[in-house]
Write a protein that holds these residues in place. Sequence first.
Motif, PDB file in Angstrom:
ATOM      1  N   ARG A 132      -2.984   2.379  10.838  1.00 44.29           N
ATOM      2  CA  ARG A 132      -2.126   2.776  11.939  1.00 44.29           C
ATOM      3  C   ARG A 132      -2.275   4.264  12.287  1.00 44.29           C
ATOM      4  O   ARG A 132      -1.933   4.679  13.384  1.00 44.29           O
ATOM      5  N   SER A 176      -5.936  -2.313   8.392  1.00 44.60           N
ATOM      6  CA  SER A 176      -4.719  -2.656   7.646  1.00 44.60           C
ATOM      7  C   SER A 176      -3.947  -3.699   8.445  1.00 44.60           C
ATOM      8  O   SER A 176      -4.254  -3.970   9.610  1.00 44.60           O
ATOM      9  N   VAL A 217      -7.435  -6.623   5.900  1.00 43.51           N
ATOM     10  CA  VAL A 217      -7.670  -6.800   4.469  1.00 43.51           C
ATOM     11  C   VAL A 217      -6.403  -6.515   3.680  1.00 43.51           C
ATOM     12  O   VAL A 217      -5.514  -5.807   4.142  1.00 43.51           O
ATOM     13  N   SER A 233      -2.212   4.227   4.713  1.00 40.46           N
ATOM     14  CA  SER A 233      -1.341   4.887   3.740  1.00 40.46           C
ATOM     15  C   SER A 233      -1.656   4.495   2.297  1.00 40.46           C
ATOM     16  O   SER A 233      -1.474   5.285   1.397  1.00 40.46           O
ATOM     17  N   GLN A 293       0.277  -3.573  -1.064  1.00 37.77           N
ATOM     18  CA  GLN A 293      -0.297  -4.834  -0.578  1.00 37.77           C
ATOM     19  C   GLN A 293      -1.697  -4.631  -0.015  1.00 37.77           C
ATOM     20  O   GLN A 293      -2.520  -5.538  -0.034  1.00 37.77           O
ATOM     21  N   HIS A 294      -1.947  -3.466   0.512  1.00 36.55           N
ATOM     22  CA  HIS A 294      -3.291  -3.179   1.013  1.00 36.55           C
ATOM     23  C   HIS A 294      -4.237  -2.974  -0.169  1.00 36.55           C
ATOM     24  O   HIS A 294      -5.331  -3.549  -0.212  1.00 36.55           O
ATOM     25  N   ASN A 313      -7.074  10.977   5.052  1.00 34.78           N
ATOM     26  CA  ASN A 313      -5.683  10.852   5.472  1.00 34.78           C
ATOM     27  C   ASN A 313      -5.103  12.251   5.665  1.00 34.78           C
ATOM     28  O   ASN A 313      -5.376  13.151   4.873  1.00 34.78           O
TER      29      ASN A 313
HETATM   30  C1  LIG Z   1       4.469  -9.511   1.760  1.00 35.55           C
HETATM   31  C2  LIG Z   1       3.675  -8.393   2.354  1.00 35.55           C
HETATM   32  C3  LIG Z   1       2.293  -8.544   2.453  1.00 35.55           C
HETATM   33  C4  LIG Z   1       1.516  -7.516   3.012  1.00 35.55           C
HETATM   34  N1  LIG Z   1       0.160  -7.681   3.074  1.00 35.55           N
HETATM   35  C5  LIG Z   1      -0.606  -6.651   3.549  1.00 35.55           C
HETATM   36  C6  LIG Z   1      -2.022  -6.747   3.586  1.00 35.55           C
HETATM   37  O1  LIG Z   1      -2.599  -7.776   3.248  1.00 35.55           O
HETATM   38  N2  LIG Z   1      -2.727  -5.701   4.062  1.00 35.55           N
HETATM   39  C7  LIG Z   1      -2.141  -4.544   4.486  1.00 35.55           C
HETATM   40  O2  LIG Z   1      -2.868  -3.605   4.903  1.00 35.55           O
HETATM   41  N3  LIG Z   1      -0.810  -4.423   4.472  1.00 35.55           N
HETATM   42  C8  LIG Z   1      -0.032  -5.447   4.013  1.00 35.55           C
HETATM   43  N4  LIG Z   1       1.327  -5.308   4.033  1.00 35.55           N
HETATM   44  C9  LIG Z   1       1.892  -4.124   4.709  1.00 35.55           C
HETATM   45  C10 LIG Z   1       1.873  -2.885   3.861  1.00 35.55           C
HETATM   46  O3  LIG Z   1       3.045  -2.853   3.088  1.00 35.55           O
HETATM   47  C11 LIG Z   1       1.835  -1.618   4.762  1.00 35.55           C
HETATM   48  O4  LIG Z   1       2.850  -1.686   5.696  1.00 35.55           O
HETATM   49  C12 LIG Z   1       0.507  -1.412   5.507  1.00 35.55           C
HETATM   50  O5  LIG Z   1      -0.602  -1.542   4.648  1.00 35.55           O
HETATM   51  C13 LIG Z   1       0.498  -0.037   6.165  1.00 35.55           C
HETATM   52  O6  LIG Z   1      -0.621   0.079   7.026  1.00 35.55           O
HETATM   53  P1  LIG Z   1      -1.164   1.513   7.459  1.00 35.55           P
HETATM   54  O7  LIG Z   1      -1.465   2.260   6.231  1.00 35.55           O
HETATM   55  O8  LIG Z   1      -2.259   1.277   8.426  1.00 35.55           O
HETATM   56  O9  LIG Z   1       0.035   2.158   8.298  1.00 35.55           O
HETATM   57  P2  LIG Z   1       1.068   3.323   7.949  1.00 35.55           P
HETATM   58  O10 LIG Z   1       1.896   2.953   6.772  1.00 35.55           O
HETATM   59  O11 LIG Z   1       1.721   3.633   9.229  1.00 35.55           O
HETATM   60  O12 LIG Z   1       0.173   4.517   7.500  1.00 35.55           O
HETATM   61  C14 LIG Z   1      -0.685   5.205   8.332  1.00 35.55           C
HETATM   62  C15 LIG Z   1      -1.347   6.327   7.551  1.00 35.55           C
HETATM   63  O13 LIG Z   1      -2.164   7.052   8.411  1.00 35.55           O
HETATM   64  C16 LIG Z   1      -2.031   8.447   8.159  1.00 35.55           C
HETATM   65  N5  LIG Z   1      -2.360   9.176   9.378  1.00 35.55           N
HETATM   66  C17 LIG Z   1      -1.630   9.292  10.496  1.00 35.55           C
HETATM   67  N6  LIG Z   1      -2.306  10.010  11.423  1.00 35.55           N
HETATM   68  C18 LIG Z   1      -3.479  10.360  10.877  1.00 35.55           C
HETATM   69  C19 LIG Z   1      -4.618  11.094  11.333  1.00 35.55           C
HETATM   70  N7  LIG Z   1      -4.677  11.630  12.562  1.00 35.55           N
HETATM   71  N8  LIG Z   1      -5.663  11.259  10.499  1.00 35.55           N
HETATM   72  C20 LIG Z   1      -5.641  10.727   9.248  1.00 35.55           C
HETATM   73  N9  LIG Z   1      -4.596  10.031   8.776  1.00 35.55           N
HETATM   74  C21 LIG Z   1      -3.529   9.823   9.573  1.00 35.55           C
HETATM   75  C22 LIG Z   1      -0.604   8.615   7.707  1.00 35.55           C
HETATM   76  O14 LIG Z   1      -0.490   9.751   6.893  1.00 35.55           O
HETATM   77  C23 LIG Z   1      -0.345   7.304   6.938  1.00 35.55           C
HETATM   78  O15 LIG Z   1      -0.653   7.488   5.568  1.00 35.55           O
HETATM   79  C24 LIG Z   1       2.129  -6.328   3.483  1.00 35.55           C
HETATM   80  C25 LIG Z   1       3.525  -6.192   3.375  1.00 35.55           C
HETATM   81  C26 LIG Z   1       4.285  -7.196   2.814  1.00 35.55           C
HETATM   82  C27 LIG Z   1       5.764  -6.991   2.704  1.00 35.55           C
END
Ligand SMILES: Cc1cc2nc3c(=O)[nH]c(=O)nc-3n(C[C@H](O)[C@H](O)[C@H](O)COP(=O)(O)OP(=O)(O)OC[C@H]3O[C@@H](n4cnc5c(N)ncnc54)[C@H](O)[C@@H]3O)c2cc1C
Lengths: 322, 248
Positions: free
Chosen positions: A207, A232, A247, A265, A269-270, A284
């Motif tokens: 994200r 993610s 994934v 992040s 789960q990821h 990050n």
């Molecule tokens: C039952 C269950 C199952 C799940 N299964 C999965 C799964 O299979 N896979 C999965 O991925 N998630 C899964 N999740 C969700 C998981 O808990 C997280 O919500 C998800 O992985 C977060 O995705 P993210 O890191 O892309 O987003 P965010 O949590 O929004 O993190 C984004 C990251 O990007 C960084 N960032 C922002 N801007 C920039 C920039 N310009 N340059 C560099 N870095 C930046 C931030 O610092 C942050 O660390 C599951 C959740 C549950 C409850």
Amino acid sequence: MSILIYAESAEGKFKKVALELASYAKKVAESLGTTVTAVTVNAGDVSELSKYGVDKVLKVNNDKLAGFTAKAYADVIKQAAQKEEAKVVLLSSTTDSIYLASLVAVALEAGYASNVVGLPVSTSPFQVKRTAFSNKAFNITEINTDVKVLALAKNSYGIFENTSSLTTEDFNPTIGDADFGVKVVSVEKVSGKVSIADADIVVSAGRGLKGPENWGMIEELASVLGAATACSKPVSDLGWRTHGEHVGQTGKPVATNLYIAVGISGAIQHIAGINSSKVKVVINSDPEAPFFKVADYGVVGDAFEIVPQLIQKFKAFKEQQS
Amino acid sequence: MKILVCISHVPDTTSKINFTNGDAEFDTNGVQYVINPNDEFGLTRAIWFQEQQGATVTVVNVGGPDTESTLRKALAIGANEAIRINANPTDGFFVAKQLAEVIKNGGYDIVIAGKESLDYNGGMVPGMIAGILGYNFLNSCTGITVEGTNVTAVREIDGGKETVSSSLPIIIGGQKGIVEEKDLRIPNMRGIMTARTKVLTILEPVDAAINTKAVKFEKPAPKSAVKLISADNLDELINLLHNEAKVI
Ligand SMILES: Cc1cc2nc3c(=O)[nH]c(=O)nc-3n(C[C@H](O)[C@H](O)[C@H](O)COP(=O)(O)OP(=O)(O)OC[C@H]3O[C@@H](n4cnc5c(N)ncnc54)[C@H](O)[C@@H]3O)c2cc1C
């Protein structure tokens, strides 16, 4: 007695996992003092298998098996195992092989262990190490049946050359109408892209990339590295990328040599889905992002500045290498 | 249409994974249990069939009395009835054998299990049930529709997807996509109240061979700390990936 492997192929070419499986089987066969037989389905030239220690190939060529049908393929493997009096039957961990393995196990009345990582811990009793709890632990599993079925986790053993002299035999197992209860109507493959399942390198983004319009640089980085792209879960939930790329625990597992995570992040789960990748690089902007705890290499900084630079640097590196 | 949804009772995804008794057993201390996510997708699809096409939905679990909270949750989400097979689920084959018995006696048209559970990640049970019963089987299912006795379904394959057709009865190994996450149901107050009055049958297990057993658990070796590379020295990253990690 021998060891039987199912050597998976696509369009007449063996998949990399088949070569890994052959390498693994050879080592298990040595410790049991036996040989390796491979069964292939419409594989074309099978000589490549001799490089990885396969002693004999049972070649099945049958137009009815042109498309993958689990029940029919499982029936083929079962009959091959019976013909060879195989005590150990080995499959890979591709989506297709996992689909087959439990059917094969029931058909052979065999104990089955999936997600096996590494050679048997012991052969008497027969014990293997497998992953459990979404890669948060390992479990030593003992198989008590005469015939054993194992599915080897991808990239958990490696590919090793070990040349053997190969004999081949045409094999015509009986397959009946009952094998085709589930019919394939159509297949849609994403063409021109490396799939996560085949990739040695995966470039994944989260994200932190802010929107789908920013994926151009991720695709470019992947293309420079010959990598697959992934994402993610929120990214696929938001529809920025297809579900096939998500994934993690509820998505695809990734067991690559190199996993590059950009703006993810590192939620538990990821991580569960990528833990068995060998080398993890994290980019990050947040130095506290949990992903840094599991990463091998990390860059704290803005993805929008770092990724374009990396593309240029990897390009230069590749040119210098070639 | 009669649908059976196999429910695995698994530690919540954020649970700390520890072992006791000389690393021979999973330590349940402080662990929250949930419906296995892959099964929850299947359950939601089954409820959709119940509401849209008319189906009865039975949920089943192989487990001790402590798993009844998970079955009650499935009832609160909308399942019509529940079955608990009173046994410790020792391995995939044992579980499949118990479930096959229920299916044989219950005459279900569709059986939906998760393609894998998040505890042992075996990926064994749905295929084994199909193998034992000789039913049609579809794994890694990401979509299913039923018309009369015909089933059309979508399955994930490496690098894409495929559409298949079959007839009922069928065993499905389901995953996300069979419904989307936004469509998952949360039990509401009314659901929770009516769940209390729904039938939860307890059956004793049938004999099954113990083909495999978990003898010991290990945790991965602790990782060495991340090597941080300065954002203005990215050549170093390439150097490390090439010369140290040897992955490019
Ligand atoms: C039952 C269950 C199952 C799940 N299964 C999965 C799964 O299979 N896979 C999965 O991925 N998630 C899964 N999740 C969700 C998981 O808990 C997280 O919500 C998800 O992985 C977060 O995705 P993210 O890191 O892309 O987003 P965010 O949590 O929004 O993190 C984004 C990251 O990007 C960084 N960032 C922002 N801007 C920039 C920039 N310009 N340059 C560099 N870095 C930046 C931030 O610092 C942050 O660390 C599951 C959740 C549950 C409850």
